[in-house]
Write a protein that holds these residues in place. Structure first.
Motif, mmCIF file in Angstrom:
data_model
loop_
_atom_site.group_PDB
_atom_site.id
_atom_site.type_symbol
_atom_site.label_atom_id
_atom_site.label_comp_id
_atom_site.label_asym_id
_atom_site.label_seq_id
_atom_site.Cartn_x
_atom_site.Cartn_y
_atom_site.Cartn_z
ATOM 1 N N VAL A 1 0.821 -1.219 0.000
ATOM 2 C CA VAL A 1 0.000 0.000 0.000
ATOM 3 C C VAL A 1 0.851 1.263 0.000
ATOM 4 O O VAL A 1 0.414 2.304 -0.511
ATOM 5 C CB VAL A 1 -0.996 0.013 1.177
ATOM 6 C CG1 VAL A 1 -1.903 -1.204 1.128
ATOM 7 C CG2 VAL A 1 -0.297 0.138 2.520
ATOM 8 N N GLN A 2 2.062 1.192 0.542
ATOM 9 C CA GLN A 2 2.916 2.393 0.541
ATOM 10 C C GLN A 2 3.184 2.887 -0.875
ATOM 11 O O GLN A 2 3.278 4.085 -1.116
ATOM 12 C CB GLN A 2 4.236 2.094 1.251
ATOM 13 C CG GLN A 2 4.165 2.228 2.766
ATOM 14 C CD GLN A 2 5.500 1.980 3.431
ATOM 15 O OE1 GLN A 2 6.313 1.189 2.965
ATOM 16 N NE2 GLN A 2 5.734 2.655 4.546
ATOM 17 N N GLN A 3 3.282 1.963 -1.807
ATOM 18 C CA GLN A 3 3.531 2.342 -3.199
ATOM 19 C C GLN A 3 2.337 3.073 -3.823
ATOM 20 O O GLN A 3 2.498 3.763 -4.838
ATOM 21 C CB GLN A 3 3.831 1.090 -4.023
ATOM 22 C CG GLN A 3 5.024 0.295 -3.541
ATOM 23 C CD GLN A 3 5.196 -0.988 -4.334
ATOM 24 O OE1 GLN A 3 5.135 -0.977 -5.567
ATOM 25 N NE2 GLN A 3 5.403 -2.098 -3.646
ATOM 26 N N LEU A 4 1.169 2.932 -3.217
ATOM 27 C CA LEU A 4 -0.049 3.510 -3.780
ATOM 28 C C LEU A 4 -0.433 4.832 -3.132
ATOM 29 O O LEU A 4 -1.367 5.497 -3.581
ATOM 30 C CB LEU A 4 -1.194 2.502 -3.633
ATOM 31 C CG LEU A 4 -0.991 1.187 -4.389
ATOM 32 C CD1 LEU A 4 -1.977 0.133 -3.915
ATOM 33 C CD2 LEU A 4 -1.132 1.411 -5.890
ATOM 34 N N PHE A 5 0.282 5.204 -2.078
ATOM 35 C CA PHE A 5 0.051 6.487 -1.405
ATOM 36 C C PHE A 5 0.876 7.574 -2.087
ATOM 37 O O PHE A 5 2.067 7.398 -2.347
ATOM 38 C CB PHE A 5 0.442 6.397 0.066
ATOM 39 C CG PHE A 5 -0.663 5.922 0.977
ATOM 40 C CD1 PHE A 5 -1.215 6.768 1.927
ATOM 41 C CD2 PHE A 5 -1.143 4.624 0.873
ATOM 42 C CE1 PHE A 5 -2.231 6.332 2.765
ATOM 43 C CE2 PHE A 5 -2.160 4.178 1.706
ATOM 44 C CZ PHE A 5 -2.703 5.024 2.658
ATOM 45 N N ILE A 6 0.223 8.705 -2.342
ATOM 46 C CA ILE A 6 0.924 9.874 -2.859
ATOM 47 C C ILE A 6 1.215 10.842 -1.726
ATOM 48 O O ILE A 6 2.327 11.362 -1.602
ATOM 49 C CB ILE A 6 0.099 10.556 -3.966
ATOM 50 C CG1 ILE A 6 -0.096 9.594 -5.138
ATOM 51 C CG2 ILE A 6 0.779 11.853 -4.428
ATOM 52 C CD1 ILE A 6 -1.038 10.098 -6.201
ATOM 53 N N GLY A 7 0.228 11.070 -0.867
ATOM 54 C CA GLY A 7 0.404 11.940 0.279
ATOM 55 C C GLY A 7 0.685 11.147 1.556
ATOM 56 O O GLY A 7 0.734 9.916 1.548
ATOM 57 N N ILE A 8 0.842 11.879 2.656
ATOM 58 C CA ILE A 8 1.050 11.231 3.957
ATOM 59 C C ILE A 8 -0.175 10.429 4.335
ATOM 60 O O ILE A 8 -0.078 9.338 4.907
ATOM 61 C CB ILE A 8 1.360 12.299 5.031
ATOM 62 C CG1 ILE A 8 2.677 13.001 4.702
ATOM 63 C CG2 ILE A 8 1.425 11.664 6.424
ATOM 64 C CD1 ILE A 8 2.990 14.158 5.619
ATOM 65 N N THR A 9 -1.364 10.945 4.004
ATOM 66 C CA THR A 9 -2.618 10.229 4.204
ATOM 67 C C THR A 9 -3.387 10.213 2.897
ATOM 68 O O THR A 9 -3.175 11.064 2.020
ATOM 69 C CB THR A 9 -3.487 10.881 5.296
ATOM 70 O OG1 THR A 9 -3.866 12.199 4.873
ATOM 71 C CG2 THR A 9 -2.744 10.960 6.618
ATOM 72 N N GLU A 10 -4.274 9.245 2.788
ATOM 73 C CA GLU A 10 -5.190 9.179 1.651
ATOM 74 C C GLU A 10 -6.581 8.853 2.178
ATOM 75 O O GLU A 10 -6.743 8.313 3.284
ATOM 76 C CB GLU A 10 -4.755 8.121 0.631
ATOM 77 C CG GLU A 10 -3.397 8.375 -0.005
ATOM 78 C CD GLU A 10 -3.383 9.565 -0.970
ATOM 79 O OE1 GLU A 10 -4.464 10.097 -1.285
ATOM 80 O OE2 GLU A 10 -2.281 9.967 -1.394
ATOM 81 N N ARG A 11 -7.600 9.158 1.378
ATOM 82 C CA ARG A 11 -8.989 8.937 1.767
ATOM 83 C C ARG A 11 -9.541 7.700 1.054
ATOM 84 O O ARG A 11 -9.242 7.467 -0.128
ATOM 85 C CB ARG A 11 -9.839 10.166 1.445
ATOM 86 C CG ARG A 11 -9.482 11.381 2.298
ATOM 87 C CD ARG A 11 -10.233 12.623 1.866
ATOM 88 N NE ARG A 11 -9.818 13.050 0.542
ATOM 89 C CZ ARG A 11 -10.649 13.173 -0.494
ATOM 90 N NH1 ARG A 11 -11.937 12.908 -0.357
ATOM 91 N NH2 ARG A 11 -10.191 13.577 -1.664
#
Length: 261
Positions: free
Chosen positions: A238-248
């Motif tokens: 999932v880290q590879q799919l995060f752009i920001g520090i958090t996602e919705r």
């Protein structure tokens, strides 16, 4: 009466490690439902006594304090109850949803959060009617993860093609109660609500949530995989799919309101 039931199955929440993860990783979504209960079920003010069935670690039970004076939380897992949130107006009881050691006509409200699909539904509906006062409410609700990240379709692809393939969803009875079912059990269909909402996670928070799903519990607690390796695979993915520090992420809630005849 309708007779479609689940076969005998394991209790996914009876394991100490699963209960601990549930207590630490489940997001608190129940307040969204309390406003709906207040509107539909509390026309004359607060409810005196309520029963929260399959209460787990007590998130759904504590939420009821917004609209109820005294609450009993029931769960069949001693491990979940050992981590339940304590409050002066809440009492917890270890019991199965289908066989509760509670007096007839004791409650003005019975709630079931995210658990009805695990029950022997026919037996539970009879038991819920028994403990409810005439005119009392049964509220059954669920809140499900759509497996979708806002603004990133790649997450949905990963969820479908990798996560759910590696950790398939265990079988459950997702067949909703029809109006005919409800009437046969001695209730009156009195409302249905459905809405979507978003929750914000860091990668670590998302992994902690996924580790509470029965998909993962089934693999870990049955010994097919080690918890640490599952958590690491999830985090790396999932880290590879995060752009920001958090996602919705998108969730969907459904609420069924039934009134005891």
């Amino acid at each position: 009466m309708p007779a479609a039931q689940l076969p005998e199955h394991m209790n996914y929440f009876a394991y100490p490690t699963a209960a601990e993860r549930y207590a630490n990783g489940r997001p608190f979504v129940h307040s969204l439902v309390m406003e709906k209960i207040r509107t539909v079920c509390c026309e004359s003010g607060r409810i005196n006594q309520a029963l929260d069935v399959a209460c787990g670690t007590g998130q759904s039970t504590v939420a009821l304090l917004e609209v109820v004076d005294e609450i009993v939380g029931v769960d069949s897992s001693a491990e979940m109850l050992s981590r339940a949130v304590g409050r002066s107006r809440i009492r917890y009881v270890e019991a199965e949803a289908e066989h509760m050691p509670l007096n007839d006509a004791s409650f003005g409200l019975v709630t079931v959060a995210l658990a009805f699909h695990w029950f022997d539904q026919q037996q539970f509906m009879l038991e819920a009617r028994r403990v409810l006062r005439p005119g009392g409410w049964l509220v059954i609700y669920t809140d499900g993860f759509y497996g979708r990240m806002i603004g990133n379709e790649n997450f949905e692809t990963w969820n479908r093609d990798q996560y759910l393939v590696r950790y398939p969803t265990p079988s459950r009875n997702n067949q909703p109660l029809t109006d005919a079912d409800v009437l046969a059990y001695g209730f009156v269909p009195s409302g249905f609500d459905k809405f979507d909402h978003e929750l914000e996670f860091t990668p670590e928070q998302l992994v902690n949530y996924l580790l509470t799903q029965t998909n993962v519990i089934s693999a870990v607690e049955m010994g097919r995989e080690e918890l640490q390796s599952v958590a690491q695979w999830l985090l790396d993915s999932v880290q590879q799919l995060f752009i920001g520090i958090t996602e919705r992420f998108l969730f969907g809630c459904q609420i069924q309101f039934l009134k005891r005849g």
